[in-house]
Each structure stands twice: as C-alpha cells, then as structure tokens.
Scaffold this active site. Sequence first.
Site, mmCIF file in Angstrom:
data_model
loop_
_atom_site.group_PDB
_atom_site.id
_atom_site.type_symbol
_atom_site.label_atom_id
_atom_site.label_comp_id
_atom_site.label_asym_id
_atom_site.label_seq_id
_atom_site.Cartn_x
_atom_site.Cartn_y
_atom_site.Cartn_z
ATOM 1 N N SER A 55 4.707 -25.550 37.345
ATOM 2 C CA SER A 55 4.626 -25.777 35.897
ATOM 3 C C SER A 55 5.702 -24.946 35.233
ATOM 4 O O SER A 55 6.193 -23.989 35.815
ATOM 5 C CB SER A 55 3.261 -25.357 35.367
ATOM 6 O OG SER A 55 3.102 -23.965 35.545
ATOM 7 N N ILE A 92 9.237 -12.961 9.152
ATOM 8 C CA ILE A 92 8.967 -12.932 10.600
ATOM 9 C C ILE A 92 10.207 -13.264 11.419
ATOM 10 O O ILE A 92 10.255 -12.995 12.615
ATOM 11 C CB ILE A 92 7.807 -13.875 11.004
ATOM 12 C CG1 ILE A 92 8.159 -15.336 10.752
ATOM 13 C CG2 ILE A 92 6.513 -13.484 10.325
ATOM 14 C CD1 ILE A 92 7.219 -16.300 11.465
ATOM 15 N N ASP A 93 11.231 -13.850 10.786
ATOM 16 C CA ASP A 93 12.397 -14.341 11.545
ATOM 17 C C ASP A 93 13.335 -13.250 12.053
ATOM 18 O O ASP A 93 14.181 -13.515 12.908
ATOM 19 C CB ASP A 93 13.217 -15.320 10.695
ATOM 20 C CG ASP A 93 12.455 -16.603 10.419
ATOM 21 O OD1 ASP A 93 11.551 -16.920 11.212
ATOM 22 O OD2 ASP A 93 12.764 -17.271 9.414
ATOM 23 N N ARG A 115 7.990 -19.069 -4.321
ATOM 24 C CA ARG A 115 9.416 -19.318 -4.525
ATOM 25 C C ARG A 115 9.519 -19.790 -5.975
ATOM 26 O O ARG A 115 8.744 -20.632 -6.401
ATOM 27 C CB ARG A 115 9.922 -20.358 -3.545
ATOM 28 C CG ARG A 115 9.699 -19.908 -2.085
ATOM 29 C CD ARG A 115 10.390 -20.792 -1.085
ATOM 30 N NE ARG A 115 9.806 -20.656 0.239
ATOM 31 C CZ ARG A 115 10.226 -19.803 1.173
ATOM 32 N NH1 ARG A 115 11.246 -19.008 0.942
ATOM 33 N NH2 ARG A 115 9.631 -19.751 2.348
ATOM 34 N N MET A 148 9.106 -20.619 15.348
ATOM 35 C CA MET A 148 9.901 -20.553 14.110
ATOM 36 C C MET A 148 11.261 -19.922 14.374
ATOM 37 O O MET A 148 11.433 -19.156 15.321
ATOM 38 C CB MET A 148 9.146 -19.771 13.039
ATOM 39 C CG MET A 148 8.073 -20.628 12.383
ATOM 40 S SD MET A 148 7.299 -19.798 10.987
ATOM 41 C CE MET A 148 6.262 -21.141 10.387
ATOM 42 N N SER A 155 15.238 -13.471 -1.692
ATOM 43 C CA SER A 155 14.595 -12.558 -2.643
ATOM 44 C C SER A 155 15.540 -11.414 -3.011
ATOM 45 O O SER A 155 15.575 -10.966 -4.159
ATOM 46 C CB SER A 155 13.317 -11.983 -2.034
ATOM 47 O OG SER A 155 12.462 -13.036 -1.662
ATOM 48 N N HIS A 192 2.678 -22.567 11.376
ATOM 49 C CA HIS A 192 2.362 -21.451 10.488
ATOM 50 C C HIS A 192 1.459 -20.390 11.087
ATOM 51 O O HIS A 192 1.330 -19.308 10.505
ATOM 52 C CB HIS A 192 1.777 -21.982 9.177
ATOM 53 C CG HIS A 192 2.842 -22.526 8.285
ATOM 54 N ND1 HIS A 192 3.328 -23.809 8.417
ATOM 55 C CD2 HIS A 192 3.555 -21.946 7.293
ATOM 56 C CE1 HIS A 192 4.286 -23.994 7.529
ATOM 57 N NE2 HIS A 192 4.439 -22.883 6.838
ATOM 58 N N ARG A 251 2.193 -29.122 34.550
ATOM 59 C CA ARG A 251 2.899 -29.733 33.435
ATOM 60 C C ARG A 251 4.061 -28.878 32.968
ATOM 61 O O ARG A 251 4.095 -27.673 33.181
ATOM 62 C CB ARG A 251 1.955 -29.906 32.251
ATOM 63 C CG ARG A 251 1.179 -31.182 32.371
ATOM 64 C CD ARG A 251 0.264 -31.384 31.198
ATOM 65 N NE ARG A 251 -0.535 -32.561 31.447
ATOM 66 C CZ ARG A 251 -1.791 -32.708 31.099
ATOM 67 N NH1 ARG A 251 -2.426 -31.729 30.488
ATOM 68 N NH2 ARG A 251 -2.431 -33.815 31.361
ATOM 69 N N ASP A 297 15.869 -12.031 10.633
ATOM 70 C CA ASP A 297 17.245 -12.521 10.466
ATOM 71 C C ASP A 297 17.991 -11.811 9.337
ATOM 72 O O ASP A 297 18.788 -12.414 8.645
ATOM 73 C CB ASP A 297 17.230 -14.041 10.211
ATOM 74 C CG ASP A 297 16.389 -14.404 8.996
ATOM 75 O OD1 ASP A 297 15.699 -13.518 8.456
ATOM 76 O OD2 ASP A 297 16.429 -15.577 8.584
ATOM 77 N N ASP A 309 16.357 -12.609 2.457
ATOM 78 C CA ASP A 309 17.657 -12.482 1.782
ATOM 79 C C ASP A 309 17.721 -13.244 0.458
ATOM 80 O O ASP A 309 18.425 -12.829 -0.469
ATOM 81 C CB ASP A 309 18.816 -12.849 2.713
ATOM 82 C CG ASP A 309 18.636 -14.208 3.346
ATOM 83 O OD1 ASP A 309 17.614 -14.876 3.083
ATOM 84 O OD2 ASP A 309 19.529 -14.619 4.110
ATOM 85 N N ARG A 363 0.836 -1.216 0.000
ATOM 86 C CA ARG A 363 0.000 0.000 0.000
ATOM 87 C C ARG A 363 0.866 1.259 0.000
ATOM 88 O O ARG A 363 0.622 2.216 -0.720
ATOM 89 C CB ARG A 363 -0.894 -0.047 1.252
ATOM 90 C CG ARG A 363 -1.685 1.206 1.549
ATOM 91 C CD ARG A 363 -2.495 0.930 2.797
ATOM 92 N NE ARG A 363 -3.270 2.051 3.285
ATOM 93 C CZ ARG A 363 -2.835 2.906 4.192
ATOM 94 N NH1 ARG A 363 -1.620 2.802 4.679
ATOM 95 N NH2 ARG A 363 -3.627 3.887 4.609
HETATM 96 P P1 ATP Z 1 12.277 -16.330 3.597
HETATM 97 O O1 ATP Z 1 13.160 -15.593 4.572
HETATM 98 O O2 ATP Z 1 10.870 -16.314 3.967
HETATM 99 O O3 ATP Z 1 12.791 -17.703 3.227
HETATM 100 P P2 ATP Z 1 13.475 -15.465 1.145
HETATM 101 O O4 ATP Z 1 13.300 -14.231 0.322
HETATM 102 O O5 ATP Z 1 14.831 -15.673 1.743
HETATM 103 O O6 ATP Z 1 12.338 -15.461 2.226
HETATM 104 P P3 ATP Z 1 13.885 -17.678 -0.715
HETATM 105 O O7 ATP Z 1 13.005 -18.833 -1.023
HETATM 106 O O8 ATP Z 1 15.254 -17.921 -0.245
HETATM 107 O O9 ATP Z 1 13.052 -16.751 0.273
HETATM 108 O O10 ATP Z 1 13.995 -16.785 -2.059
HETATM 109 C C1 ATP Z 1 12.840 -16.346 -2.753
HETATM 110 C C2 ATP Z 1 13.060 -16.425 -4.236
HETATM 111 O O11 ATP Z 1 14.136 -15.572 -4.615
HETATM 112 C C3 ATP Z 1 13.465 -17.792 -4.754
HETATM 113 O O12 ATP Z 1 12.374 -18.661 -4.915
HETATM 114 C C4 ATP Z 1 14.064 -17.425 -6.097
HETATM 115 O O13 ATP Z 1 13.068 -17.211 -7.070
HETATM 116 C C5 ATP Z 1 14.749 -16.087 -5.790
HETATM 117 N N1 ATP Z 1 16.185 -16.335 -5.570
HETATM 118 C C6 ATP Z 1 16.790 -16.744 -4.435
HETATM 119 N N2 ATP Z 1 18.112 -16.920 -4.610
HETATM 120 C C7 ATP Z 1 18.361 -16.623 -5.920
HETATM 121 C C8 ATP Z 1 19.522 -16.617 -6.748
HETATM 122 N N3 ATP Z 1 20.716 -16.954 -6.277
HETATM 123 N N4 ATP Z 1 19.372 -16.235 -8.043
HETATM 124 C C9 ATP Z 1 18.171 -15.899 -8.532
HETATM 125 N N5 ATP Z 1 17.043 -15.895 -7.807
HETATM 126 C C10 ATP Z 1 17.123 -16.247 -6.530
#
Ligand code: ATP
Length: 328
Positions: A220, A131-132, A76, A174, A109, A258, A167, A134, A107, A25
């Site tokens: 507990s 949510i992590d 993904r 997660m 993405s 989840h 208990r 990280d 990371d 948004r």
């Molecule tokens: P989460 O923290 O929830 O796992 P994330 O962004 O780290 O989120 P990933 O599944 O690692 O989730 O990455 C998301 C998408 O980013 C992947 O499905 C892929 O399409 C793209 N991606 C990740 N690494 C690469 C890479 N080295 N080259 C190209 N695309 C990538």
Amino acid sequence: MSKTIKKIGVLTSGGDAPGMNAAIRSVVRTCAYHNIGCVGIYRGYQGMIEGDFKEMGPRSVNNIVNKGGTILKSARSREFMTPEGRKKAFDNIKKAEIDSLVVIGGDGSFTGAEVFNSEFDIPVIGIPGTIDNDIFGTSFTLGYDTALNTVIDVIDKIRDTASSHNRLFFVEVMGRDAGHIALNAGIGAGAEEILIPESDLGLERLLDSLKKSKLSGKSSSIVVIAEGDKIGKNVFELKDYVESNLPEYDVRVSVLGHMQRGGAPSCFDRVLASRLGVRAVETLLEGKSNFMVGILGDKITLTPLEQAIKGHSEIDRELLRVSEIMSI
Ligand code: ATP
C-alpha cells in the site's frame, strides 16, 4: 519605554489558525502587566469599520490558551481595501482611544496594517498566524505545528485502511502556494511521494516511483499532495491518470480540507504564541512600528512588515532528498 502607547487594539484577520487565542491572551496579559489598556477588535478589519470592540482585561482571556479558532472571530474585509472603509475604521479606533494595533494574521492582513499605518500613522505590529507557514522572516507561523500534527494523525489512520486493502491513497493537504505542510507531514507520516508547488515531480516520475514501490514489495502507498502542486492536475484527475496507466492500483482520494485548521493548539504553538504576544506589545512600547514578530532559530526576532509581505518563505530542499531516501 515610550509613554505614547496607552491602549492597544488586537485583532485576528484572514484564515484562522490554532494558537491565535493563545496569542490574544498573551497580548491582553502583557498589556495588563505594563498597565496599559487593551481592546479586542472583533472580525478583523471589518470589526474596526463597524466599531465592534470590547475592552479586555487579564481575566477576559481565561481558559482560551488551549482553544482552536479565535474568540475575536476572523474575517476578510473588502471594505477595508477602500480608503473610505479605512477612514471609518480610523474614526472608530480614535473614538475608542486605541492608539496602536497588534494584527494577528497572514501577509494580506499585514498589507492592510501597512496601508493603515501609512495613512493614519497608527503604530502596527504583526504576529504571523496561518497554518501554511508561508511567511518570510519566521521559521514558524502560529498554527503550522498544530496543523502538521493533525495531518499526520489523519494519515496514520488512513494508512491502517490502506494497508488492510492494498490501496494507494492520495491525500490532499492545504498549501496553495507553499508545500511546507505536505513536505513535513509527508515525511512524518512516511509518504511514498510528496507533491508540492515548489517542485515539479512530473507525471512520468510519479508513475515510475509507484511502479518501483510495487516492485519493492510495498502493498500500500500514501502520496501526499499539496493543493497547489505543480503537476497541474487536481487530485481527482491525478487519480484517474494513475489508474489508467497503472491498472494494478486501486486509488482512493482523501481531501483533508478545513479539519487542518481546527483543534487545540500544540504545546509548541501555545508557547510560540505567548512569546510573540509579549514581544509584539513590548515592541510597540519601545516606540517601534511596522514590524512582524517571528522566530528564527530559537530567538524571537523582528522583521520589517514590508519584507515579511514581499519576501518568499522557502521550503527546505534538503527535506526533498530526505523524503526520497525514506521512500526507497
Ligand atoms: P491567510 O494567509 O489565511 O489568507 P491573510 O491575512 O493573508 O491570511 P487575506 O484575506 O489576504 O488574508 O487578508 C485579510 C484582510 O486584510 C483582507 O480581507 C483585507 O481586509 C485586508 N487587506 C489585504 N490586503 C489589503 C490591502 N492591499 N489594503 C488594505 N487591506 C488589505
């Protein structure tokens, strides 16, 4: 402001997180504010490959600031990890006249965004949504605060039943690689012990701590365990281990799963998402690329995407000490 940016594509990728809608948004409305176009890209990078786009104006994001999940859907995409997949994605965004991207995700993405930028010179900005919590370069990622509140809400309920039956509950939360949720929710919910990937408590210490807890008059107990804790046993193996060593304990396991990703975003996540969305669009308009927008202290900051990807987000070790003192 640079005149080169005319139409921004926005997508959500990887695991969904509360606050992603508020960020979408914000991106859409900031584009409208600056009189540039905005296109929603569905299902992350997979939607880019398939040309699954929708033009978005300020009214297209009515009534979503309070909604969990992501209206753009997330995915993904294996195909995006291939040069052929990324070329298809580039051809589609070119056809739609999208000249820059805001990627909301983790990371992985961001890595995808960096690779895409290096191949096709499309400016990219990342908004941390997971949510992590990280991700290096931001004290908070979107969805983390909401997830913490969800977890303590559930643990409060578990405590009611734990204390009624004397208990011991093991609550798995997660965090495969990062213990932020376990550590903070554990302190917030008054856990006796917190097991996280960053710190090896050790089985003996866990048994000692539970023995002490019994001797100190606690009837507990709640132990919060991150999915990726270092002890090396899964939560059910841990239950068996504790029950065989401390037969006085009746251990129950609750794996939250989840549900931690769902629900309406907290006020903190909504405000953060709104701030990050504005900064993401305006950073592109300033002619910058390959940054993640984040928050450090109370300031919105820019971190090079490369650092955000490679850096490690550390837990606050002082919290371990606080937790230890609180469980006396
Ligand atoms: P989460 O923290 O929830 O796992 P994330 O962004 O780290 O989120 P990933 O599944 O690692 O989730 O990455 C998301 C998408 O980013 C992947 O499905 C892929 O399409 C793209 N991606 C990740 N690494 C690469 C890479 N080295 N080259 C190209 N695309 C990538």
